[in-house]
Design an enzyme around this catalytic site. Structure first.
Site, PDB file in Angstrom:
ATOM      1  N   HIS B 263       0.833  -1.203   0.000  1.00  0.00           N
ATOM      2  CA  HIS B 263       0.000   0.000   0.000  1.00  0.00           C
ATOM      3  C   HIS B 263       0.876   1.265   0.000  1.00  0.00           C
ATOM      4  O   HIS B 263       0.737   2.146  -0.856  1.00  0.00           O
ATOM      5  CB  HIS B 263      -0.909  -0.018   1.239  1.00  0.00           C
ATOM      6  CG  HIS B 263      -1.822   1.162   1.368  1.00  0.00           C
ATOM      7  ND1 HIS B 263      -3.130   1.142   0.949  1.00  0.00           N
ATOM      8  CD2 HIS B 263      -1.619   2.405   1.865  1.00  0.00           C
ATOM      9  CE1 HIS B 263      -3.693   2.325   1.180  1.00  0.00           C
ATOM     10  NE2 HIS B 263      -2.785   3.114   1.747  1.00  0.00           N
ATOM     11  N   GLU B 264       1.807   1.343   0.949  1.00  0.00           N
ATOM     12  CA  GLU B 264       2.647   2.546   1.055  1.00  0.00           C
ATOM     13  C   GLU B 264       3.569   2.687  -0.160  1.00  0.00           C
ATOM     14  O   GLU B 264       3.934   3.799  -0.531  1.00  0.00           O
ATOM     15  CB  GLU B 264       3.459   2.519   2.348  1.00  0.00           C
ATOM     16  CG  GLU B 264       2.642   2.441   3.645  1.00  0.00           C
ATOM     17  CD  GLU B 264       1.596   3.541   3.801  1.00  0.00           C
ATOM     18  OE1 GLU B 264       1.758   4.604   3.182  1.00  0.00           O
ATOM     19  OE2 GLU B 264       0.586   3.319   4.504  1.00  0.00           O
ATOM     20  N   HIS B 267       1.822   4.843  -2.639  1.00  0.00           N
ATOM     21  CA  HIS B 267       2.018   6.266  -2.316  1.00  0.00           C
ATOM     22  C   HIS B 267       3.432   6.718  -2.717  1.00  0.00           C
ATOM     23  O   HIS B 267       3.637   7.779  -3.296  1.00  0.00           O
ATOM     24  CB  HIS B 267       1.859   6.490  -0.807  1.00  0.00           C
ATOM     25  CG  HIS B 267       0.434   6.486  -0.314  1.00  0.00           C
ATOM     26  ND1 HIS B 267      -0.527   7.331  -0.828  1.00  0.00           N
ATOM     27  CD2 HIS B 267      -0.171   5.765   0.664  1.00  0.00           C
ATOM     28  CE1 HIS B 267      -1.673   7.122  -0.176  1.00  0.00           C
ATOM     29  NE2 HIS B 267      -1.482   6.176   0.724  1.00  0.00           N
ATOM     30  N   GLU B 293      -4.495   8.402  -2.561  1.00  0.00           N
ATOM     31  CA  GLU B 293      -5.057   7.140  -2.073  1.00  0.00           C
ATOM     32  C   GLU B 293      -5.347   6.191  -3.237  1.00  0.00           C
ATOM     33  O   GLU B 293      -5.258   4.979  -3.085  1.00  0.00           O
ATOM     34  CB  GLU B 293      -6.323   7.425  -1.254  1.00  0.00           C
ATOM     35  CG  GLU B 293      -6.781   6.296  -0.362  1.00  0.00           C
ATOM     36  CD  GLU B 293      -5.802   5.946   0.773  1.00  0.00           C
ATOM     37  OE1 GLU B 293      -4.973   6.791   1.145  1.00  0.00           O
ATOM     38  OE2 GLU B 293      -5.868   4.805   1.247  1.00  0.00           O
TER      39      GLU B 293
END
Lengths: 494, 494
Positions: B263-264, B267, B293
């Protein structure tokens, strides 16, 4: 909220201190955590903050408040703080922003090029950059000297070690020169008759780190307000509330990282015990570079390399790395007290270290005062190394005047702090031992509480409240002199 | 050096960007490296910098330059930059410094007290602090709304997601509400008939970390300009030149840390690929919180939980942790696509996640617009949780409206970004799959280059050049809608 001049000043310096906090953490991060690609943006961000700090500090209004505060009703502590504020203001205000910036750029260029010139032994390339650094440092020294009414070199010295002068240094160092070469020779002769066993590695990094943490704990480092990390060159950074020390590990060499940690823990405990009640004010800062160095050398040399401490340390080493002949007690102690003159300052033992420092001091003093030029450095270096340590650096710039980056950023005037620190440390340790009967046996049992209480009461808690001379006289009953350093070296090494 | 208004602005924003760099690194450090005792001094230092940034940005001269630059000859990119500069200026200038400060203090108080009120299920204590936060947030919303001519909640929404309105959100969410509860029920029914084997630990942290690093490498993270560390709550921080992501490890749970990293990394890759040629300018920043997001959910959900990616990942897991029944391919995939409605948003799967978001959106909208009061929150929460997920939170504040710190700092208007991001991600993935034949088999072989090129070209390289609507229409050929999110959930879960 009161608005006396003094109150305005304390608010301004508190603000500056908060920006220094950010600068200290971003600087620590740059040397420990930052990935390579972050470098340019970090440099720009720190430079922007530096310009802002210079602007805030040198604002005309600060000058007016300093003027006004002199006639305000201030207690002793506030007077001391005002004295320190004035010193910071004057030191910053003397320099035009253009010179600060030019010096930063020239220093960064010289240091950057050194990284390849050093392994290539390229004096021609290096000296071209160094000339620019020296030119700008001379400009800075002239400006400071004109304002202070002293020689250019003394003006730089004053930035690092307030109230120290060349005249006093010359006297102190002349004394060292009168007995140290002979002592060094006698120690070398004595030790040449001893056969020592070297520790045999490898010593895994993770276990070295655990040992370092154990030593820090033993020495009272507050982990609630500090850390241990890795960097290419060990240092102590951060802020008093959050002190960060670093070391570097070599799996072949157990003791270099460990004593690096012990050294930095000395710096760290000074920072961790500075007077919190005046936080953010100049009076709460460490007294000077030499007093700072006295604390690290107190930990590393006076305490750390003492027989009592080495005896206390040895079981932890054997427990972690197993027994081996080098870890027999007598061998271990002698090995940690070995004197071996060499080319490289940062690898020097405490007996030959002053030679490196005095050599640099004499050369940088002549250089800043305009008595010699950059071209003259290598010959002078060689001559002095021959005289002190019997080592030739002719044509060997890499192990001679290009061995470190100390001059690349124009930090002239800092060098004497190393040997001043060693002398302060010896004088302080002598005073502590006199005040604390049974100190040695307490150390051998790992109980350093009385020793640290003594340092806290006599040095740490005072920050910059007193002048260096006052601080040392209050702590030891006399002015700085080399007697105790000589006694210490004689007792330990002869 | 030119001195047009636009040039003056670019220099001012570059300066602000350098201060933001320091703020980002000191903020990252605070959550990853800082020892506890450093907290108060760090908070003060960051607040001091925040005040400075607010002062620089809201300086009257900035307003005059913005005015002047409108009639200067600017190219498209400069126009976009000027639009973003104006947005930042207006957003900051609307708020008096006293409100900014009061909000920061109230938020920090509310968050700090939450730490003990949350485990104690103490709604009475918490709501007292929250009322102050809501009061100040309403003041902020009123000021913004008056300037923008919209409802208070829409004015806050606009800070996070420019051009998004409640009217548009209501339509988008009404659509979700028309089919998602039914879908959720059908998925739950279907999955209740499958028996799955849970992975059995422990999974050592060091090995989990290696696996995370391998996943990051696989996903194109640039380690030359970034790091992976540990923090209590995973986040992506730092600056585009030096992006730092974090995760947390649980030796009993292999996949939570791993998918946190995935997930990160989404980003991070957005940040690492923002347009460097405009660095320091607002136009070079990420478009919005929902677009940010969308990138993390693209990585975590669209790509990361896809069958193809899970197949590619599985051998690395088995290699590091050994074979076990849970790692049989079919079980492993099904396990990673398990839907299980629960109380806690951050632990929710992608099918039930929108329920948590819409519930919060509806409550915070009514709260900011003054239709309900803080006292009404628990009952409303319970009612909506019952309706959506069939779960009661009556009297259970800890697992209800006190479950996270999202509202404690007054960040109202941010919540919708999570579900907008999920919809953007689905729409983008659909467009990429259409543009890139053979994408799935490339993924299964670990070749993501075409997919990442597509993201770079369509999202990352544009920074804030286009409005969110333009960006999405250029990338996908149509305005944001929930069709692709629905298709995605249906295809994956039914």
């Amino acid at each position: 909220m009161e608005n006396t001049c003094y109150q305005q000043l304390t608010r301004t310096f508190q603000r500056l201190s908060r920006f220094s906090h950010l600068s200290a953490i971003a600087g620590w991060d740059m040397l420990t955590m930052m990935p390579p690609a972050g470098s340019a943006a970090r440099g720009e961000a720190l430079a922007e903050l530096g310009v802002l700090q210079h602007q805030i500090l040198t604002d005309k209004q600060v000058g007016q408040w300093l003027q006004g505060a002199r006639s305000e009703d201030l207690n002793d502590l506030e007077q001391a703080n005002l004295r320190e504020m004035t010193r910071h203001y004057q030191q910053a205000s003397l320099l035009p922003e253009s010179l600060v910036e030019a010096k930063a750029l020239a220093g960064s260029r010289c240091e950057h090029a050194w990284r390849t010139q050093h392994p290539a032994n390229d004096w021609a390339g290096f000296s071209a950059n160094l000339k620019e650094v020296v030119k700008l440092s001379r400009e800075e020294a002239q400006l400071r000297a004109a304002a202070k009414g002293c020689s250019p070199y003394d003006a730089l010295l004053d930035v690092f070690e307030p109230d120290m002068t060349s005249a006093r240094l010359d006297t102190l160092f002349a004394d060292l020169k009168s007995w140290l070469p002979d002592l060094l020779q006698r120690v070398a002769d004595k030790q040449s008759r001893e056969t020592l066993v070297d520790p045999v590695g490898p010593f895994p990094v993770a276990t070295q780190r655990e040992l370092g943490l154990e030593a820090m704990k033993m020495l009272g480092f507050d982990f609630n307000g500090g850390r241990l990390d890795i960097s290419a060159h060990p240092f102590c950074g951060g802020v008093p509330e959050d002190v960060r020390i670093t070391t570097r590990y070599d799996e072949k060499d157990l003791l270099s990282a460990l004593f690096g940690v012990v050294h930095e823990t000395g710096h760290a405990r000074y920072e961790q015990n500075l007077p919190r009640q005046w936080s953010g004010q100049p009076v709460a800062l460490a007294r000077s570079t030499a007093i700072h160095e006295s604390q690290s050398l107190f930990f590393e040399m006076q305490l750390g390399r003492s027989e009592a401490f080495l005896r206390r340390l040895l079981p932890s080493i054997v427990q972690r790395f197993g027994a081996q002949p080098a870890f027999e007690e007598a061998n271990f102690i002698a090995w940690n007290q070995r004197v071996k003159p060499g080319y490289i300052r940062v690898e020097a033992d405490e007996v030959s270290y002053p030679a490196h420092v005095i050599l640099r001091y004499e050369i940088e003093q002549a250089l800043i005062n305009g008595e010699i030029e950059v071209e003259d450095i290598p010959a002078l270096w060689n001559e002095k190394m021959q005289a002190w340590l019997g080592l030739s650096t002719e044509g060997d710039y890499r192990n001679g005047c290009m061995q470190d980056i100390h001059w690349t950023d124009g930090g002239f005037g800092y060098f004497p702090s190393y040997t001043l620190g060693a002398m302060y440390a010896a004088q302080l340790f002598h005073a502590a031992r006199t005040a604390l009967p049974g100190l040695e046996s307490a150390i051998a049992q790992g109980d350093f509480s009385a020793l640290f209480d003594w340092l806290r009461q006599n040095i740490w808690q005072h920050g910059s409240r007193f002048s260096t001379s006052q601080l040392i006289e209050n702590a030891t009953g006399e002015a700085l002199n080399s007697r105790y350093f000589r006694q210490h070296l004689t007792a330990r090494y002869l």
